[in-house]
Write a protein that holds these residues in place. Structure first.
Motif, short mmCIF file in Angstrom:
data_model
loop_
_atom_site.label_atom_id
_atom_site.label_comp_id
_atom_site.label_asym_id
_atom_site.label_seq_id
_atom_site.Cartn_x
_atom_site.Cartn_y
_atom_site.Cartn_z
N LEU A 75 -2.27 2.44 18.55
CA LEU A 75 -3.70 2.75 18.47
C LEU A 75 -4.33 2.11 17.24
CD1 LEU A 75 -3.56 6.53 19.43
CD2 LEU A 75 -4.60 4.70 20.78
N HIS A 76 -3.59 2.15 16.15
CA HIS A 76 -4.12 1.65 14.88
C HIS A 76 -4.44 0.16 14.97
CE1 HIS A 76 -3.68 1.97 10.19
NE2 HIS A 76 -4.88 1.58 10.58
N HIS A 77 -3.49 -0.58 15.52
CA HIS A 77 -3.70 -2.03 15.64
C HIS A 77 -4.53 -2.39 16.89
CE1 HIS A 77 -2.59 -6.15 16.99
NE2 HIS A 77 -2.86 -6.40 15.74
N LEU A 90 -2.46 0.21 0.95
CA LEU A 90 -2.12 1.44 1.68
C LEU A 90 -3.37 2.02 2.33
CD1 LEU A 90 -0.42 3.86 2.56
CD2 LEU A 90 -0.59 4.76 0.22
N ASP A 91 -3.35 2.09 3.64
CA ASP A 91 -4.46 2.62 4.44
C ASP A 91 -4.43 4.14 4.39
OD1 ASP A 91 -6.32 3.30 6.37
OD2 ASP A 91 -5.57 1.86 7.86
N LEU A 92 -5.54 4.76 3.95
CA LEU A 92 -5.58 6.22 3.86
C LEU A 92 -6.54 6.85 4.85
CD1 LEU A 92 -5.38 6.45 0.00
CD2 LEU A 92 -3.60 7.10 1.64
N GLU A 150 -7.48 8.68 8.20
CA GLU A 150 -6.68 9.62 9.01
C GLU A 150 -6.12 8.96 10.26
OE1 GLU A 150 -9.00 13.15 9.66
OE2 GLU A 150 -8.26 14.07 7.80
N HIS A 151 -6.80 7.92 10.78
CA HIS A 151 -6.28 7.24 11.98
C HIS A 151 -4.90 6.62 11.71
CE1 HIS A 151 -8.69 3.38 10.76
NE2 HIS A 151 -7.42 3.20 10.42
N ALA A 152 -4.56 6.43 10.44
CA ALA A 152 -3.26 5.84 10.09
C ALA A 152 -2.11 6.84 10.18
CB ALA A 152 -3.33 5.26 8.67
N ASN A 176 -8.69 -5.92 5.42
CA ASN A 176 -7.78 -4.91 4.85
C ASN A 176 -6.56 -4.67 5.75
OD1 ASN A 176 -9.58 -4.62 2.77
ND2 ASN A 176 -10.47 -2.69 3.51
N HIS A 177 -6.84 -4.54 7.05
CA HIS A 177 -5.73 -4.26 7.98
C HIS A 177 -4.79 -5.46 8.08
CE1 HIS A 177 -8.16 -0.77 9.03
NE2 HIS A 177 -7.03 -0.24 9.47
N SER A 178 -5.34 -6.67 8.04
CA SER A 178 -4.48 -7.85 8.11
C SER A 178 -3.44 -7.82 6.98
CB SER A 178 -5.33 -9.13 8.01
OG SER A 178 -6.22 -9.18 9.10
MN MN3 Z 1 -6.63 1.73 9.41
#
Ligand code: MN3
Length: 200
Positions: A20-22, A164-166, A168-170, A75-77
């Motif tokens: 879901l995240h990606h 570091l992704d903070l 909540e979806h992470a 950021n996600h990359s």
């Molecule tokens: Mn994220």
């Protein structure tokens, strides 16, 4: 596309969350960034780093979209790149390890400070380890910083080596409200092959 399968970091990062995240969250940022850039073809060929580093130069009607969705994409990359299959004991080696010890005393202390910064982020945001790029200094310095929402360190003139992704979806599917558990799990999958490479 990710260079690994969605289950590559299980059980530390669970497969459904990765999917879901990606596949949904990150993909959503890409779609919305592209929609915004279609309104301004004159900037759409510029590197994303350039747009994010100087948001003031982005046309006002899409500035918010570039900041949020462009930032989300960038950021996600990085976040994906800084993951590797988990291990019980996971720590850096080499030059970065020496740098961390020299500056923070030990890897354990560095980890503690990063975790404290992550726990201190109110709402959605990111923790970063950046390298200061001050020409007045003979040696670069590591710095832990946080940004809200999808804001990037680029906008602060900083160059991240760890993310570091903070949001909540992470972590919410697996850890619900327990952000500390997610952070603890994440330390097991930090890509200490890629991070020192980027540092060097
Ligand atoms: Mn994220």
């Amino acid at each position: 596309k990710l260079p690994y399968a969605y289950d590559a970091h299980a059980p530390w990062l669970d497969t459904k969350t990765m999917e879901l995240h990606h596949g949904k969250h990150h993909a959503g940022y890409v779609t919305k960034l592209n929609e915004a850039l279609m309104k301004h073809p004159e900037i759409s060929e510029k590197p994303l780093e350039e747009l994010l580093a100087d948001l003031g130069a982005v046309p006002e009607d899409i500035r918010g979209a570039v900041r949020n969705h462009g930032g989300g994409h960038w950021n996600h990359s990085l976040f994906w790149m800084f993951l590797r299959p988990g291990r019980e004991t996971n720590a850096p080696e080499g030059l970065l390890s020496e740098k961390i010890s020299a500056q923070f005393g030990s890897f354990a202390e560095f980890r503690k400070q990063c975790t404290a910064a992550a726990m201190g982020v109110f709402g959605s945001g990111w923790v970063w380890v950046v390298v200061t790029n001050n020409t007045q200094q003979t040696t670069n310095k590591l710095e832990i910083l946080t940004t809200p929402n999808q804001d990037t360190p680029l906008a602060l003139g900083k160059h991240p080596i760890l993310a570091l992704d903070l949001w909540e979806h992470a972590y919410y599917l697996k850890h619900q409200n327990r952000r500390a558990d997610y952070i603890e799990a994440w330390w097991h999958v930090v890509n200490w092959d890629e991070v020192p490479h980027r540092f060097e």
